[in-house]
Design a protein around this motif. Structure first.
Motif, mmCIF file in Angstrom:
data_model
loop_
_atom_site.group_PDB
_atom_site.id
_atom_site.type_symbol
_atom_site.label_atom_id
_atom_site.label_comp_id
_atom_site.label_asym_id
_atom_site.label_seq_id
_atom_site.Cartn_x
_atom_site.Cartn_y
_atom_site.Cartn_z
ATOM 1 N N LYS A 337 16.181 25.176 51.076
ATOM 2 C CA LYS A 337 17.344 25.948 50.994
ATOM 3 C C LYS A 337 18.404 25.721 52.269
ATOM 4 O O LYS A 337 19.685 25.850 52.260
ATOM 5 C CB LYS A 337 17.029 27.509 51.094
ATOM 6 C CG LYS A 337 16.397 28.000 49.779
ATOM 7 C CD LYS A 337 16.387 29.457 49.530
ATOM 8 C CE LYS A 337 15.820 29.869 48.178
ATOM 9 N NZ LYS A 337 15.456 31.260 47.988
ATOM 10 N N ALA A 341 19.764 23.234 49.064
ATOM 11 C CA ALA A 341 19.223 23.447 47.840
ATOM 12 C C ALA A 341 19.387 24.885 47.222
ATOM 13 O O ALA A 341 19.372 25.748 47.971
ATOM 14 C CB ALA A 341 17.526 23.194 47.744
ATOM 15 N N SER A 342 20.162 25.078 46.087
ATOM 16 C CA SER A 342 20.174 26.383 45.536
ATOM 17 C C SER A 342 18.988 27.031 45.071
ATOM 18 O O SER A 342 17.956 26.313 44.897
ATOM 19 C CB SER A 342 21.199 26.384 44.333
ATOM 20 O OG SER A 342 20.807 25.491 43.432
ATOM 21 N N ARG A 345 17.818 25.481 41.732
ATOM 22 C CA ARG A 345 17.122 23.895 41.962
ATOM 23 C C ARG A 345 15.844 23.916 42.483
ATOM 24 O O ARG A 345 14.931 23.486 41.925
ATOM 25 C CB ARG A 345 18.080 23.247 43.118
ATOM 26 C CG ARG A 345 17.429 22.086 43.528
ATOM 27 C CD ARG A 345 18.071 20.967 42.847
ATOM 28 N NE ARG A 345 17.538 19.661 43.289
ATOM 29 C CZ ARG A 345 17.750 18.433 43.254
ATOM 30 N NH1 ARG A 345 19.040 18.233 42.722
ATOM 31 N NH2 ARG A 345 16.981 17.583 43.553
#
Lengths: 476, 224
Positions: A337, A341-342, A345
Motif C-alpha cells: 500500500k 497498491a490500492s 489490488r
C-alpha cells in the motif's frame, strides 16, 4: 508481473504448508463431489423408479396379514365396480393359490380364507431348488426354519404357486414375456395354462403338453419368462379357471387397476378408496414407488447435507488459512500500500492466492471424487436400503416360513410373499443406483473451488482493507 | 515546493492523548536534500508517514506542488503515493519472494506501465544504483544489506516521484556501506532534481544535507 501471477507465486511461498492445505482442501472438495455424485445418482434413480412404476393402483384385501388364516376376501363383483370409475382404463384381477407336488414331502396348505384344499396337488415340480443342508436353508429370498433343528426331507419340493388372472401378460410386477406358444386368454374359462420355460425344462414339458392340477388335466398353451425365479415358478391360468378349480367362485386375492395418465393417478386412487371403503387396502403405484424410494430420499438428504457441510468446511479451511496468511504478511500488505497498491489490488492478489490453493485442491478433489463417488454412493444406498428391507421383512415375514413341524400358514402367505417380493423387487431395483461421472463433475469441482475461494478470501479481504499503510512505518 | 503548516498528529493511548507531532511548519524547495534528526520517539517516523500520505494528520496542511494532501480522499491518496512519493525504509522492506528486478518493477505495474517498459526502466535503475545484472535476478535473501537498500532506492525511484522519503536508510548498515548509500541518495538528488527528505539520528549524515531540521518532543526546530 500482474496481480494474478503474483498471487499464484505467493501460493507456493511456503511449499510444505501450501501442499498440506491443498490436500486438506482436496479432501473437502472431494467429499463435495462424492456427495454431489451420490445426490445426482440417487435423484436420477428416484425419478427413474417413479416414472417406471406407471399408473397402476393395487387393490388388496383389507387388513391383509400374513400370519392370519382369517382375512377379508375380495370378490369380483365388488372390485368390478372400479371399472366404472373415471380414468380407469383397465382392471386386472388375480386369484392366487399354491399347489403341492404329488408324492413330494410338503406341508399342508389352507386356501385363502378357508380350510385346506386336499385337492390342491399337481404333477409339476417347482424349478426352484433349496439347499437342504442344516436348519438354515436359503430359499427364494427367505430363511426356512425347521422345528427341532432337523434337516429337510430328501424328497422335499417347494410348493408351486398358481395364479388365475384376467391379464396373463403381467405376473405381479413382472412382465411375462412369451417365449413360445400363445398367450393365455385371461377371460376364458378353460383348462389352458402357461408355465415358464424354467418350469417346462424342469418337468420336461413343452407347448401342447399336459399336467395335472386339482385332479384335472391342464394343457400348456404358452411358455413365458419373467426373469424372476419366483414368478417363473408360477403356473398361470385364467381367473375364471382358477376360481372354478379351487371352488372359490367370485373370489380374488388382488387386483390392479390402470389409470389413463399419471396426473389422474392420485384422484383415481382416492376414488377407488372411496368406492371400496374398508373392504380393501388400495395403494397407487406412485405410493409404492414413494415407499420404495424412501431410503433413497434419505440418502439424497444425507448427501445434500454432507455436500453443504463439505463446502462450508472447505470455505472455513481456506478462510482460516487466508486469515493466517494475512496476519503473517500484514507488514507486506503495508509495504504494497505504501508503494502505491490500492486496496482492491492487494485484495485481488490475495484472492488469486486463495484461488490457486483451492483450484489445486479441486484437482485433488476431482480425483478423490471420481474414485470415491461410486463406492460411497453404493455404501450409502446399500446401508439405507438394507435397513429398509430388514424392516419390511420383519413386518411380513410369514410368507415363506415353516413352523410347527413344517406347516405353511395358509395360502394367504402366497399372496403375502408375492406382494413382499413385489415390494422388495421395487426396493431392490431402487437400490441398484448407477453413478454417472462426466465433465459436469469437473465443472462442479471448479465451481465448488470458486465458491470456497470466494467464501475463504472474503474475510481475508476485509482484513486486508483494514491494514493501514503507516503500519509498515510502525514496524520499523 | 513542499510546504507544511501547523501539522499536528495525536494518538489516543488508553486515557492519554499523545502528541507525536505538534504544530510543525516548514518548507522545502524542489530538488533539495533535507534531513530530519531526532532521538527515538521524537516523532520523526510519524512526520515522515504524514508527508508520505501513509497517515492523516489530526490538524494542519501539507502542500506539495499546489495540492493539500491532508484534504485528499482515500483513492486520491493511493494515487498520490503511487505517483509522487518514493519510500526507502530502514529494513528495506523488499518483497521476499520477488527478485530484485521484480521488486523494482512492482510500483510501475501499480502505475499501469506496460511490462516491456517496466523491465527496461527497472534494469536501468538497478544499473544506476550499482546492482549488476546477475544480482538483479536474485531474491532479497540472496543480497547483502547494502545491496537490498540499493534495490529499495531503485524501487523508490521507479515511478519518477517528486519526493523521496527515507526513514533511517543507513540504520541497518555498517558505516562504510551507509556512507555509500548516502552518497547515492545525494547523487540522485543532484542529478534527478528529486526532493529527498531523510530521517536519521546520524549527525554526520545530517551535516552533509542541504538543510537539516531537529525534531524534539514533536516540535521542529531548524538545525542547519
Amino acid at each position: 508481473m500482474n496481480t494474478f501471477t503474483l498471487g499464484l507465486r505467493n501460493a507456493f511461498r511456503n511449499a510444505v504448508r501450501s501442499i498440506s492445505i491443498m490436500f486438506i482442501l482436496g479432501l473437502s472438495i472431494g467429499l463435495c463431489l462424492v456427495m454431489l455424485i451420490a445426490d445426482q445418482a440417487v435423484k436420477q434413480k428416484i425419478n427413474d423408479v417413479k416414472s417406471a412404476v406407471g399408473t397402476t393402483i393395487t387393490i388388496a384385501p383389507a387388513g391383509f396379514n400374513s400370519f392370519s388364516d382369517a382375512n377379508n376376501a375380495l370378490t369380483t363383483s365388488s372390485v368390478d365396480k372400479v371399472k366404472s370409475l373415471a380414468h380407469i382404463t383397465n382392471l386386472a384381477e388375480v386369484l392366487a393359490d399354491r399347489l403341492t407336488t404329488i408324492g413330494a414331502a410338503q406341508p399342508s396348505f389352507s386356501r385363502f380364507g378357508g380350510d385346506a384344499n386336499t385337492n390342491a396337488q399337481t404333477s409339476l415340480t417347482s424349478p426352484v431348488t433349496l439347499n437342504t443342508n442344516g436348519d438354515n436353508n436359503g430359499g427364494i429370498g427367505s430363511r426356512i426354519f425347521v422345528n427341532g433343528g432337523g434337516s429337510l426331507p430328501a424328497n422335499f419340493s417347494l410348493p408351486v404357486p398358481i395364479v388365475g388372472t384376467t391379464d396373463p401378460t403381467k405376473l405381479n410386477s413382472n412382465d411375462a414375456i412369451l417365449k413360445s406358444g400363445a398367450m393365455l386368454d385371461g377371460a376364458k374359462d378353460s383348462n389352458d395354462a402357461m408355465i415358464s420355460t424354467a418350469m417346462a425344462s424342469k418337468n420336461n414339458l413343452g407347448v401342447g403338453s399336459t399336467f395335472t392340477a386339482y385332479g384335472q388335466t391342464l394343457q400348456v398353451v404358452g411358455l413365458f419368462d419373467t426373469g424372476n425365479q419366483g414368478a417363473n415358478s408360477t403356473v398361470v391360468v385364467s381367473l375364471a379357471t382358477l376360481q372354478r378349480l379351487t371352488g372359490q367362485t367370485g373370489d380374488i386375492t388382488s387386483a390392479v387397476a390402470t389409470v389413463d395418465t399419471l396426473d389422474n393417478l392420485s384422484a383415481a386412487t382416492t376414488a377407488v378408496k372411496n368406492m371400496l371403503g374398508s373392504s380393501a387396502d388400495v395403494q397407487s403405484a406412485q405410493e409404492e414407488a414413494n415407499n420404495a424410494v424412501q431410503p433413497l430420499e434419505n440418502v439424497a438428504s444425507i448427501s445434500l447435507i454432507s455436500l453443504m457441510g463439505a463446502v462450508i468446511a472447505g470455505g472455513v479451511i481456506i478462510l482460516l488459512t487466508m486469515v493466517m496468511i494475512v496476519r503473517e504478511r500484514r507488514r507486506e500488505i503495508g509495504i504494497l500500500k505504501a508503494i502505491g497498491a490500492s486496496n482492491s489490488r492487494v485484495v485481488l492478489q490475495f484472492m488469486s492466492e486463495a484461488l490457486t490453493l483451492t483450484v489445486a485442491g479441486a484437482l485433488i478433489g476431482v480425483v478423490i471424487g471420481v474414485a470415491g463417488g461410486n463406492p460411497v454412493t453404493n455404501m450409502l444406498v446399500s446401508s439405507s436400503t438394507t435397513a429398509s428391507l430388514s424392516s419390511t421383512a420383519q413386518t411380513s415375514s410369514g410368507g415363506a416360513r415353516f413352523a410347527g413341524g413344517g406347516r405353511f400358514f395358509g395360502t394367504r402367505s402366497v399372496t403375502g410373499n408375492f406382494l413382499q417380493r413385489s415390494g422388495n423387487g421395487l426396493l431392490n431395483s431402487a437400490s441398484n443406483v448407477t453413478t454417472n461421472i462426466g465433465w459436469s463433475i469437473l465443472a462442479y469441482g471448479l465451481a465448488a473451488s470458486l465458491l470456497i475461494a470466494a467464501i475463504g478470501s472474503s474475510f481475508a479481504g476485509w482484513m486486508i482493507a483494514r491494514v493501514k499503510p503507516y503500519e509498515v512505518m510502525r514496524a520499523e | 515546493m513542499i510546504e507544511v503548516r501547523d501539522l499536528t498528529k495525536t494518538f489516543q493511548s488508553g486515557d492519554t492523548t499523545v502528541s507525536a507531532v505538534r504544530n510543525v511548519s516548514f518548507s522545502v524547495p524542489e530538488g533539495k536534500f533535507v534531513s530530519i534528526i531526532g532521538k527515538s520517539g521524537s516523532g520523526k517516523s510519524t512526520l515522515l508517514s504524514l508527508l508520505g500520505a501513509l497517515d492523516r494528520p489530526s490538524k494542519g496542511s501539507i502542500n506539495i506542488a499546489g495540492h493539500d494532501i491532508a484534504a485528499l480522499g482515500d483513492r486520491s491518496l493511493v494515487d498520490y503515493r503511487r505517483k509522487k512519493i518514493g519510500f526507502v525504509f530502514q529494513s528495506y522492506n523488499l518483497i521476499p519472494n520477488l527478485t530484485a528486478l521484480e521488486n523494482v518493477m512492482l510500483p510501475m505495474s501499480f502505475n499501469g506501465l506496460p511490462s516491456g517498459s517496466r523491465l527496461r526502466r527497472a534494469t536501468e535503475l538497478l544499473d544506476q544504483v550499482g546492482i549488476t545484472s546477475d544480482k538483479q535476478q536474485r531474491k532479497p535473501g540472496k543480497l547483502s544489506g547494502g545491496e537490498q537498500q540499493r534495490v529499495a532506492i531503485a524501487r523508490a525511484l521507479a515511478n519518477r516521484p517528486a519526493l523521496i522519503l527515507a526513514d533511517e536508510p543507513t540504520g541497518n548498515l555498517d558505516t562504510e556501506t551507509g556512507k555509500k548509500i548516502f552518497d547515492l541518495l545525494h547523487k540522485l538528488s543532484r542529478e534527478q532534481k528529486t526532493t529527498i527528505i531523510v530521517v536519521t539520528h546520524d549527525l554526520s549524515i545530517a551535516g552533509r544535507t542541504d538543510e537539516s531540521f531537529r525534531l524534539q518532543d514533536g516540535k521542529l526546530v531548524k538545525a542547519k
